[in-house]
Design an enzyme around this catalytic site. Structure first.
Site, mmCIF file in Angstrom:
data_model
loop_
_atom_site.group_PDB
_atom_site.id
_atom_site.type_symbol
_atom_site.label_atom_id
_atom_site.label_comp_id
_atom_site.label_asym_id
_atom_site.label_seq_id
_atom_site.Cartn_x
_atom_site.Cartn_y
_atom_site.Cartn_z
ATOM 1 N N THR A 24 -11.422 3.527 10.426
ATOM 2 C CA THR A 24 -10.688 3.825 11.655
ATOM 3 C C THR A 24 -11.477 4.749 12.569
ATOM 4 O OG1 THR A 24 -8.568 3.579 10.514
ATOM 5 C CG2 THR A 24 -8.544 4.841 12.545
ATOM 6 N N ASP A 67 -14.075 -2.197 6.791
ATOM 7 C CA ASP A 67 -12.739 -1.678 6.516
ATOM 8 C C ASP A 67 -12.797 -1.190 5.075
ATOM 9 O OD1 ASP A 67 -10.013 -1.624 5.467
ATOM 10 O OD2 ASP A 67 -9.432 -2.569 7.351
ATOM 11 N N SER A 68 -12.372 0.039 4.831
ATOM 12 C CA SER A 68 -12.571 0.582 3.480
ATOM 13 C C SER A 68 -11.782 -0.167 2.418
ATOM 14 C CB SER A 68 -12.215 2.073 3.446
ATOM 15 O OG SER A 68 -10.825 2.277 3.505
ATOM 16 N N SER A 69 -10.806 -0.963 2.811
ATOM 17 C CA SER A 69 -10.093 -1.796 1.831
ATOM 18 C C SER A 69 -11.015 -2.848 1.232
ATOM 19 C CB SER A 69 -8.898 -2.488 2.498
ATOM 20 O OG SER A 69 -7.965 -1.544 2.967
ATOM 21 N N ASP A 100 -8.582 4.739 3.291
ATOM 22 C CA ASP A 100 -7.815 4.110 2.211
ATOM 23 C C ASP A 100 -8.495 4.200 0.853
ATOM 24 O OD1 ASP A 100 -5.741 3.501 3.877
ATOM 25 O OD2 ASP A 100 -6.247 1.391 4.128
ATOM 26 N N GLN A 287 0.878 9.167 -13.921
ATOM 27 C CA GLN A 287 1.279 8.642 -12.618
ATOM 28 C C GLN A 287 1.613 9.775 -11.649
ATOM 29 O OE1 GLN A 287 4.472 5.796 -12.904
ATOM 30 N NE2 GLN A 287 3.497 4.653 -14.558
ATOM 31 N N CYS A 288 1.874 10.973 -12.159
ATOM 32 C CA CYS A 288 2.204 12.099 -11.297
ATOM 33 C C CYS A 288 0.971 12.555 -10.528
ATOM 34 C CB CYS A 288 2.726 13.267 -12.128
ATOM 35 S SG CYS A 288 4.246 12.909 -13.042
#
Length: 354
Positions: A24, A67-69, A100, A287-288
């Site tokens: 971006t 695009d970093s994706s 991202d 996951q935390c």
């Protein structure tokens, strides 16, 4: 790959190479009103303040902004290659990258750039540089100031970091947690390395100490045959077997609940046990966002120690999956691989599991 190289400021005490990968940050509106990449060699037209910095600046741009994706293993190798080829010519490096997957790239480069003793600062933007309220200018200018900061010729920062929204974070501890505010990145399990206000305040105790004897050696043997298995209430045996039964998979990052807990179902433990017996390495992470895995603290995680699941301690998922790719690509001895997975390589974790 043919890189575009442009000198944008040729006077200054320190030299910084800006590596523009895309994202971006480098977008402006075209004639139709759509966002499109602009010629980053002309960045001074968008950020004229760069001329006022006492830094010699050069930009190397990827031929096609990413695009970093869409970042792939080869792109990490390309970033590391550019740093390696220009290491002696520059005092520091700033990598402009989409947000991202920035935490993944910063984590991977932390491992790949073995012996690094110069700053490599990742930064980007939530809004394009062509927008009036863009955060791109501040992020770039301060990242450059941090990269060039030194005391008696010795860099204050000598590791891979992420700079975003007035804060410098360790690259292998960073995570993107927000997409709708400028405060996109956090480092929940490690202190902030610096904060930018009227002055830049460095947290010297948290920074990697400068090692004058270090010599850069890029480690670029990476293995993509890894997966992330995130558990959730109601996950089925069929789905777990399909994921763990893939014969190409060598490493699994298991995203568990809380401090490393899993469902206490025989079928699930048996699936993990079978995967390990088939030669797969399983690393347990939480996951935390904050906190750490403490296998055996609760009844629901005691069985993991018994079957050989490794504890990831307080490592992030981004740092865990890239670490697994990195180690599987270079380490053939399983005992050494397990030891390195559970011990810090680049400041990515505190906790260890013996």
């Amino acid at each position: 790959m043919k890189y575009k190289i442009v000198n944008i400021n040729e006077t200054g005490e320190r030299s910084v190479l800006i590596i523009y990968t895309g994202g971006t940050f480098g977008m402006i509106q075209d004639e139709s009103g759509s966002l499109a990449p602009f010629n980053f060699g002309k960045v001074v037209e968008r950020v004229p303040e760069l001329r006022q910095l006492d830094i010699r600046l050069t930009v190397i741009s990827f031929p096609t902004p990413l695009d970093s994706s869409n970042i792939l293993i080869q792109d990490w190798k390309d970033m590391a290659y550019i740093i390696e080829e220009n290491y002696e010519q520059y005092d520091a490096f700033v990598v402009l990258h989409g947000t991202d997957t920035m935490a993944y790239s910063a984590s991977m480069l932390s491992y790949m750039l073995e012996g690094l003793n110069k700053p490599v600062i990742f930064t980007g933007a939530q809004m394009p540089i062509g927008s009036i309220r863009s955060d791109a200018r501040e992020n770039l200018i301060t990242a450059l100031e941090i990269a060039s900061a030194h005391t008696d010729g010795i860099p204050i920062v000598s590791e891979v970091c992420v700079y975003f929204n007035y804060r410098l974070l360790r690259g292998s501890r960073s995570q993107k947690l927000r997409s709708s505010t400028f405060a996109a990145f956090e480092s929940e399990n490690y202190p902030v390395l610096a904060e930018a206000g009227i002055e830049i305040e460095f947290n010297y105790a948290a920074l990697e100490p400068y090692n004058p004897k270090s010599e850069l050696k890029v480690q670029n043997q990476l293995d993509p045959n890894v997966i992330i298995l995130k558990i959730f209430p109601g996950i089925t045996e069929h789905a777990v077997k399909a994921i763990l039964g893939d014969h190409e998979v060598k490493g699994v990052v298991l995203e568990s609940f809380g401090s490393g807990n899993i469902m206490k179902f025989d079928w699930f433990i048996n699936c993990l046990k079978q995967a390990i017996e088939d030669g797969k390495i399983i690393l347990n992470v939480s996951q935390c966002v904050g906190g750490e895995v403490e296998q055996g603290k609760y009844e629901t995680s005691k069985g993991l120690n018994r079957i050989g699941v490794l504890s990831g301690g307080d490592i992030t998922t981004e740092a865990a999956i890239t670490k697994m790719m990195f180690l599987l690509g270079r380490e053939t001895d399983k005992d050494r691989l397990k030891h390195q997975l559970t011990h810090s390589l680049a400041g990515e974790m505190d906790s260890v599991w013996e």
